[in-house]
Design a protein around this motif. Structure first.
Motif, short mmCIF file in Angstrom:
data_model
loop_
_atom_site.label_atom_id
_atom_site.label_comp_id
_atom_site.label_asym_id
_atom_site.label_seq_id
_atom_site.Cartn_x
_atom_site.Cartn_y
_atom_site.Cartn_z
N SER A 24 -4.84 12.76 -26.14
CA SER A 24 -6.02 12.95 -25.37
C SER A 24 -5.71 13.97 -24.14
CB SER A 24 -5.87 11.47 -24.72
OG SER A 24 -6.97 11.64 -23.70
N ASP A 25 -6.88 14.49 -23.77
CA ASP A 25 -6.98 15.23 -22.78
C ASP A 25 -6.41 14.60 -21.36
OD1 ASP A 25 -7.96 17.50 -24.42
OD2 ASP A 25 -9.80 17.05 -23.78
N LYS A 26 -6.44 13.42 -21.16
CA LYS A 26 -6.02 12.62 -20.08
C LYS A 26 -4.60 13.00 -19.52
CE LYS A 26 -9.33 8.87 -20.82
NZ LYS A 26 -9.44 7.46 -20.97
N GLN A 27 -4.26 12.85 -18.36
CA GLN A 27 -2.92 12.85 -17.82
C GLN A 27 -1.95 12.02 -18.67
OE1 GLN A 27 -1.63 15.27 -15.58
NE2 GLN A 27 0.47 14.34 -15.50
N MET A 28 -0.82 12.34 -19.13
CA MET A 28 0.12 11.93 -19.86
C MET A 28 0.94 10.77 -19.05
SD MET A 28 1.31 14.19 -22.92
CE MET A 28 2.73 14.89 -21.92
N MET A 29 1.06 10.91 -18.02
CA MET A 29 1.99 9.96 -17.06
C MET A 29 1.43 9.52 -15.49
SD MET A 29 5.01 12.94 -16.03
CE MET A 29 5.01 13.46 -17.75
N TYR A 30 1.62 8.63 -15.10
CA TYR A 30 1.23 8.23 -13.77
C TYR A 30 2.19 8.20 -12.76
CZ TYR A 30 2.33 3.57 -14.53
OH TYR A 30 2.74 2.16 -14.76
N PRO A 31 1.88 8.24 -11.32
CA PRO A 31 2.86 7.69 -10.36
C PRO A 31 2.90 6.38 -10.13
CG PRO A 31 0.83 8.68 -9.46
CD PRO A 31 0.63 8.71 -10.94
N ALA A 32 4.17 5.62 -10.50
CA ALA A 32 4.33 4.49 -10.69
C ALA A 32 4.91 3.80 -9.17
CB ALA A 32 4.89 3.75 -11.64
N CYS A 33 4.55 2.61 -8.43
CA CYS A 33 5.05 2.15 -7.46
C CYS A 33 6.48 1.76 -7.80
CB CYS A 33 4.14 1.15 -6.78
SG CYS A 33 5.00 0.22 -5.32
N ASN A 41 5.32 -0.93 -10.36
CA ASN A 41 4.62 -0.10 -11.32
C ASN A 41 3.33 0.09 -11.35
OD1 ASN A 41 7.23 0.60 -12.45
ND2 ASN A 41 7.27 -1.21 -13.88
N LYS A 42 2.55 -0.37 -10.33
CA LYS A 42 1.04 -0.06 -10.15
C LYS A 42 1.00 1.31 -9.85
CE LYS A 42 -0.87 -4.62 -8.89
NZ LYS A 42 -1.62 -4.70 -10.46
N LYS A 43 -0.21 1.86 -10.30
CA LYS A 43 -0.48 3.30 -9.86
C LYS A 43 -0.72 3.47 -8.50
CE LYS A 43 -3.50 7.09 -11.42
NZ LYS A 43 -4.40 7.42 -11.98
N MET A 44 0.09 4.71 -8.06
CA MET A 44 0.02 4.96 -6.49
C MET A 44 -1.05 6.23 -6.57
SD MET A 44 3.97 4.88 -5.58
CE MET A 44 3.59 4.72 -3.62
N GLN A 45 -1.69 6.35 -5.11
CA GLN A 45 -2.62 7.37 -4.94
C GLN A 45 -1.94 8.28 -3.78
OE1 GLN A 45 -5.37 7.60 -6.90
NE2 GLN A 45 -5.24 5.80 -7.85
N PRO A 46 -2.24 9.44 -4.13
CA PRO A 46 -1.72 10.58 -3.10
C PRO A 46 -2.51 10.30 -1.80
CG PRO A 46 -3.12 11.66 -4.76
CD PRO A 46 -2.85 10.18 -5.30
N THR A 71 0.73 6.12 -1.63
CA THR A 71 0.66 5.01 -1.19
C THR A 71 0.08 3.95 -2.34
OG1 THR A 71 -0.10 5.44 0.90
CG2 THR A 71 -0.62 3.34 0.71
N CYS A 72 0.83 2.85 -2.57
CA CYS A 72 0.38 1.74 -3.28
C CYS A 72 -0.58 0.85 -2.64
CB CYS A 72 1.54 1.03 -3.95
SG CYS A 72 1.21 -0.54 -4.74
N VAL A 73 -1.63 0.26 -3.34
CA VAL A 73 -2.44 -0.64 -2.90
C VAL A 73 -2.22 -1.79 -2.52
CG1 VAL A 73 -3.12 -1.29 -4.96
CG2 VAL A 73 -4.91 -1.25 -3.21
N ASN A 74 -1.07 -2.36 -3.10
CA ASN A 74 -0.27 -3.64 -2.89
C ASN A 74 0.86 -3.51 -1.79
OD1 ASN A 74 -1.97 -4.96 -4.61
ND2 ASN A 74 -0.59 -5.11 -6.16
N CYS A 75 1.63 -2.56 -2.11
CA CYS A 75 3.04 -2.36 -1.44
C CYS A 75 3.21 -1.25 -0.15
CB CYS A 75 4.11 -2.03 -2.45
SG CYS A 75 4.14 -3.27 -3.85
N GLY A 76 1.86 -0.46 -0.09
CA GLY A 76 1.92 0.59 0.95
C GLY A 76 2.83 1.69 0.54
N PRO A 77 3.04 2.73 1.39
CA PRO A 77 3.86 3.73 1.21
C PRO A 77 5.24 3.57 0.56
CG PRO A 77 2.77 3.73 3.47
CD PRO A 77 2.49 2.42 2.75
N ALA A 78 5.80 4.37 -0.17
CA ALA A 78 6.89 4.24 -0.79
C ALA A 78 7.86 5.34 -0.21
CB ALA A 78 6.91 4.38 -2.22
#
Length: 262
Positions: A68-77, A92-97, A106-113
Motif C-alpha cells: 500500500s502507498d500508506k505509511q508502513m509504521m506509526y509512532p506508538a505511545c 501503543n495508541k498512535k501518537m500525534q506530533p 503526544t498521546c490522546v490518552n497518556c499525554g506527552p512521552a
C-alpha cells in the motif's frame, strides 16, 4: 541452493520414497493448521461466521506482489497502562506530533512521552497465490520477518539516516514468497461486510519442505482424493451437511472481499 538440494534429493531416490502427509490439507484437519488457498478462504467463508472480529485461523503460501502507498509504521505511545487482567501493558495508541515535522509527540490518552514514541509496523500487503490476490495487514513484530528481522524502530532510524533505504527494502520484499499464518475475521466498512485478513506469522518459503508437500498433494490427486477442498456446510435446509463446490473465479478481487484496506 535450496532448489539444488531439492533436485539432488529427488534424483537420488526421493521420487520413490513414501510420502507422509504434513499438509493437513484434506479430511477433517483443524482449519487453523491446514493449508488452503486465498480462493478457498472466500469460498469457505472462513471468518464470516460467529462473533464479529473473533475470526478463524488458516495458512497459505503466497507471494508479495505489492505494498500500500500508506505509511508502513506509526509512532506508538510507550507509556504503560493498566490491562483488563490487572497487569500493565504498553499503550501503543498512535501518537500525534505537536506540530508538523516536529519530533515531540503526544498521546490522546497518556499525554506527552518524554522519551518519544516507539515505532511499530502497520503494513498493508498485496499478496497472491495461483487462485487470486488479496490484501492482508501485518502489525508489530509479526511483520519483522518480512524485512529479515529488522524492527520497526531500526527501520525508522535507517529510513531517516540512509538515503534510499526504504525503497531498497520495499523492492527486496516484493516478489518474495512466504508461508503465512493468518487470522480471517468479518469486518464492516461503510455498512458493508468484508473479510479482514491479519498476519499472525510469516516464514520465508522452505523449498525442500514445500516440494515434499507438493508431492503429497500430487499423490492424493493420483489416488482420486480431494486436496485443499472446501469444507462441508450445515447451511442446507434441516441442517444436513452438504458439499459446496468452490467457485472458479478470476483472481480479481471483488469490492466486498479483497479491497485495499482503508
Amino acid at each position: 541452493a535450496e532448489t539444488a538440494a531439492l533436485h539432488a534429493w529427488y534424483e537420488q531416490g526421493g521420487a520413490q520414497m513414501t510420502v507422509t502427509s504434513i499438509s493437513g490439507s484434506a479430511g477433517n484437519a483443524p482449519i487453523g493448521t491446514r493449508r488452503t488457498t486465498l480462493q478457498n478462504i472466500k469460498d469457505e467463508e472462513i471468518g464470516m461466521h460467529g462473533a464479529q472480529g473473533r475470526g478463524e485461523f488458516t495458512t497459505a503460501t503466497c507471494t508479495v506482489v505489492g505494498l500500500s502507498d500508506k505509511q508502513m509504521m506509526y509512532p506508538a505511545c510507550p507509556s504503560m497502562v493498566g490491562a483488563a487482567n490487572g497487569n500493565t501493558r504498553q499503550c501503543n495508541k498512535k501518537m500525534q506530533p505537536d506540530f508538523e515535522g516536529g519530533d515531540q509527540y503526544t498521546c490522546v490518552n497518556c499525554g506527552p512521552a518524554a522519551e518519544g514514541p516507539t515505532w511499530r509496523y502497520m503494513i498493508n500487503l498485496h499478496v497472491a497465490d495461483h487462485t487470486r490476490a488479496e490484501w492482508l495487514t501485518a502489525f508489530s513484530d509479526t511483520a519483522e520477518p518480512l524485512f529479515d528481522g529488522i524492527t520497526a524502530q531500526a527501520y525508522r532510524e535507517q529510513e531517516i539516516n540512509v538515503p534510499g533505504f526504504s525503497e531498497k527494502m520495499k523492492d527486496k520484499l516484493v516478489h518474495r514468497t512466504f508461508t503465512f499464518k493468518v487470522k480471517v475475521a468479518e469486518d464492516t466498512w461503510q455498512d458493508e461486510k468484508r473479510l479482514k485478513i491479519t498476519l499472525q506469522k510469516a516464514e520465508p518459503i522452505n523449498f525442500v519442505k514445500e516440494g515434499t508437500l507438493l508431492l503429497d498433494l500430487i499423490s492424493k490427486l493420483e489416488l482420486g482424493q480431494p486436496v485443499l477442498k472446501a469444507r462441508e456446510s450445515t447451511a442446507a435446509a434441516g441442517g444436513a451437511a452438504r458439499w459446496e463446490k468452490p467457485a472458479h473465479q478470476a483472481p480479481a478481487a471483488s469490492a466486498a472481499f479483497g479491497a485495499q484496506p482503508s
